[in-house]
Design an enzyme around this catalytic site. Structure first.
Site, PDB file in Angstrom:
ATOM      1  CB  THR A  87      -0.918   0.047   1.239  1.00  0.00           C
ATOM      2  OG1 THR A  87      -0.103   0.212   2.416  1.00  0.00           O
ATOM      3  CG2 THR A  87      -1.739  -1.221   1.367  1.00  0.00           C
ATOM      4  CB  SER A  88       0.394   4.629  -1.408  1.00  0.00           C
ATOM      5  OG  SER A  88      -0.912   4.981  -0.974  1.00  0.00           O
ATOM      6  CG  ASP A  89       0.362   3.960   5.532  1.00  0.00           C
ATOM      7  OD1 ASP A  89      -0.851   3.881   5.761  1.00  0.00           O
ATOM      8  OD2 ASP A  89       1.221   4.113   6.422  1.00  0.00           O
ATOM      9  CG  HIS A  90      -1.812   9.411  -0.109  1.00  0.00           C
ATOM     10  ND1 HIS A  90      -0.734  10.114  -0.623  1.00  0.00           N
ATOM     11  CD2 HIS A  90      -2.879  10.248  -0.170  1.00  0.00           C
ATOM     12  CE1 HIS A  90      -1.143  11.327  -0.975  1.00  0.00           C
ATOM     13  NE2 HIS A  90      -2.422  11.439  -0.709  1.00  0.00           N
TER      14      HIS A  90
END
Length: 201
Positions: A87-90
């Site tokens: 995941t980008s964990d944005h």
């Protein structure tokens, strides 16, 4: 949670693991046949706690950045299939919550614009594409297909150019990226979605 899963049955997804021990426990649980999946963030695959010596709040994330041993274990977990998706964990933050003392600053880094190119510095492109898209299967979401007559939902990218991620690379209003100043490889060129072709730049 894994012990509860073994006792009760069912399915469990563990988001954003960050340590070698987590990889070890999940690998053991899968070997027992438990229905467990997990994800790891881009920044935990690329960066380590060595960044924290400067007390730069861009590197304050949840869970925290770990050491090189943990990072290598996470990469190995991605490659051997223990870790199911990336995941980008944005997590956008305004400057008021980041430009302050380290212990008072909020956790989080943006990651959408840097995810692919940062991963290209540590993983093969085939693995990157698989792990960035496999959450659709885990959560039973519609899986886009590339075939005649199907709605096109395509990301266009290159894999061979080296560059440095800077504030000029960020189109988001939030600039709290842990990857500022980091060397990148490859670029997302654009997308085709909802019958529209959008090219970066």
């Amino acid at each position: 949670n894994l012990y509860l899963l073994e006792y009760t049955g069912g399915k469990l997804h563990i988001p954003t693991i960050s340590t070698a021990k987590s990889v070890e426990l999940i690998k053991a649980a899968k070997s027992k046949g438990l229905q467990v999946t997990c994800s790891v963030s881009v920044h935990h695959l690329v960066l380590t706690d060595a960044c924290l010596t400067t007390f730069d709040t861009r590197y304050k994330v949840t869970p925290p950045l770990r050491n090189e041993f943990d990072r290598q274990a996470l990469i190995a977990g991605v490659l051997d299939g223990t870790i199911d998706c990336i995941t980008s964990d944005h997590n956008p933050m305004d400057i008021e919550h980041k430009k302050m003392e380290f212990d008072l600053a909020k956790n989080g880094t943006i990651g959408l614009e840097s995810a692919f190119s940062a991963l290209m510095t540590v993983l093969p492109v085939e693995i990157i594409v698989q792990k960035l898209t496999s959450a659709r299967l885990i959560f039973n979401l519609i899986q886009p297909e590339i075939k005649e007559g199907a709605a096109a939902n395509i990301t266009l990218f290159t894999t061979d150019n080296d560059w440095v991620f800077s504030k000029e690379s960020i189109l988001s209003k939030s600039k709290n990226s842990a990857f500022l100043g980091c060397e990148m490889k490859g670029n997302v060129v654009g997308v085709f979605n909802n019958n529209k072709l959008i090219i970066n730049g």
